[in-house]
Design an enzyme around this catalytic site. Sequence first.
Site, PDB file in Angstrom:
ATOM      1  N   ASN A 113       0.811  -1.223   0.000  1.00 62.72           N
ATOM      2  CA  ASN A 113       0.000   0.000   0.000  1.00 62.72           C
ATOM      3  C   ASN A 113       0.844   1.273   0.000  1.00 62.72           C
ATOM      4  O   ASN A 113       0.560   2.216  -0.732  1.00 62.72           O
ATOM      5  CB  ASN A 113      -1.013  -0.007   1.148  1.00 62.72           C
ATOM      6  CG  ASN A 113      -0.376  -0.170   2.506  1.00 62.72           C
ATOM      7  OD1 ASN A 113       0.781  -0.565   2.637  1.00 62.72           O
ATOM      8  ND2 ASN A 113      -1.147   0.116   3.548  1.00 62.72           N
ATOM      9  N   GLU A 164       3.845  -5.229  11.875  1.00 59.98           N
ATOM     10  CA  GLU A 164       2.658  -4.388  11.778  1.00 59.98           C
ATOM     11  C   GLU A 164       1.680  -5.117  10.863  1.00 59.98           C
ATOM     12  O   GLU A 164       1.869  -5.177   9.651  1.00 59.98           O
ATOM     13  CB  GLU A 164       3.031  -3.017  11.222  1.00 59.98           C
ATOM     14  CG  GLU A 164       4.017  -2.264  12.114  1.00 59.98           C
ATOM     15  CD  GLU A 164       4.568  -1.002  11.462  1.00 59.98           C
ATOM     16  OE1 GLU A 164       4.083  -0.636  10.370  1.00 59.98           O
ATOM     17  OE2 GLU A 164       5.484  -0.394  12.039  1.00 59.98           O
ATOM     18  N   CYS A 200      -4.213  -0.099   6.669  1.00 65.05           N
ATOM     19  CA  CYS A 200      -4.541  -0.935   7.823  1.00 65.05           C
ATOM     20  C   CYS A 200      -5.245  -0.155   8.926  1.00 65.05           C
ATOM     21  O   CYS A 200      -5.919  -0.742   9.770  1.00 65.05           O
ATOM     22  CB  CYS A 200      -3.286  -1.608   8.370  1.00 65.05           C
ATOM     23  SG  CYS A 200      -1.961  -0.470   8.823  1.00 65.05           S
TER      24      CYS A 200
END
Length: 484
Positions: A155, A257, A291
Amino acid sequence: MSVTVSVPTHPCWIAGQPVETPTTYAVHDPYTEQVIAHVADAVRAVADAAADAAAAASAEWAATPVAVRRRVLGRAGELLEQRRDELVELAMADAGARRDVAEQTQVDAALLRLRQWSTKSADLLEVPVDPTVNGLAGRVTRLPVGVVACISPYNFPLLAMVGKIAPALFAGNAVVMKPAPQDPLLVVALTEALNEALAAESAPPGAVNLVVGAGAESGAALVDHPAVGAVSFTGSTTVGTEIYRSAAPGMKRLLMELGGKGALVARADADLDDVVAAATRAWTVHAGQICVTPARIIVDRSIHDELVRRLRGVLASLVHGDPRDPATTTVPLISPVQRDRVADLVASARAEGARVETATGIPERGWFHPATLVLDATPDLTVMQEEAFGPVICVTASDSDDEAVTIANATRYGLTDQVYSRDLAAAEAVAGRLRAAQVGINTCARRMDLPFGGSKASGLGRSGGTYALDSYTELRAVVWPSTD
């Protein structure tokens, strides 16, 4: 007459040298669906060679003065700044980012991080302690773990990778970068800049290495490699769980993450303008491929209908289109695989009894999933439990703060939540009960100097500010008899 457009081919980089592989794979523009580059498809042996090169360079790089390490980061940032326009175009073509997102987040935020780490004090590698305790003097220092495998997501490829390698290199670690296969081109540019900066300082070229590949093999090899002392990974919880398992025998340090299913709690006294603006980021900022997206809107029943009315108005106004077009609000997803995954989740919402509304006017080309509003979204729905990573907003009504908190906490994730209320004391009370590692009150913004990471299935460790040093270094205590 057809015209054949030549596209570049990018190798891996090991110890400052390009390394070709027997096969390559194609990288596509998510909007045009055209091939924009061919990239090396590394196998395990290539990943092993990169880790070996990093290990061979690690001692020399760790002994390199911090001032030199900072200059390498600063010079890399300057070289990338000279290519800014090109990088912005790459972010639109490679990652499918809208122009403003490409400029501000994909590129400028990454350059800022490099500049910040190029000026950090060497004192960060010394931990303050009392000078003398019980007749013993002592010091605590941070030692590099040696080699850090940095595996970044699709992303925000450049921003995420800079967030990994900058503190790792500052601390004296050698790194092996492994970008997501879908859009590696910005990380290729980062590799080129770092290699040039290392050469300018006569620093060991093996301090920075790049492995690219279409599949999971090369990334798994890095995690398994005995010389790798830490793994920094951003991506799905499913892959993160496998990394956790693979890293355990080597007791590797982990900074992971992972996924999120962010809740936005809107109390009865919330400013609906602010709530709508925050919620629609799931549709308009990188098509929800973030996210920290507020994917679940848990709204007090007294304002539920008005919020839904406003969200429907936004949904009808969205423009799905070319990321380069200023009129575009919603961009395509990164790949057909991700588009189909989002479609399956939305289909499950319909099958499980939710009301589903979707945007219209979707282009015929490009890997789009229409922006979607899921209403009557009970907590047990699959779409309420699983990360969509796409332009999907679920709305649930609640009758109290207690119920809102229960719904918000009813997933395996714990990344980022938000609370909106004009009563700050009440908002603080709700925020204190949310099981997320980050909570925003009347904001969806982050402070970049504060720790960032996930609780529960959303990850391990923290980045942000200087907190990543905890994952990239070991603490060493040295004591001696005090002469005082």
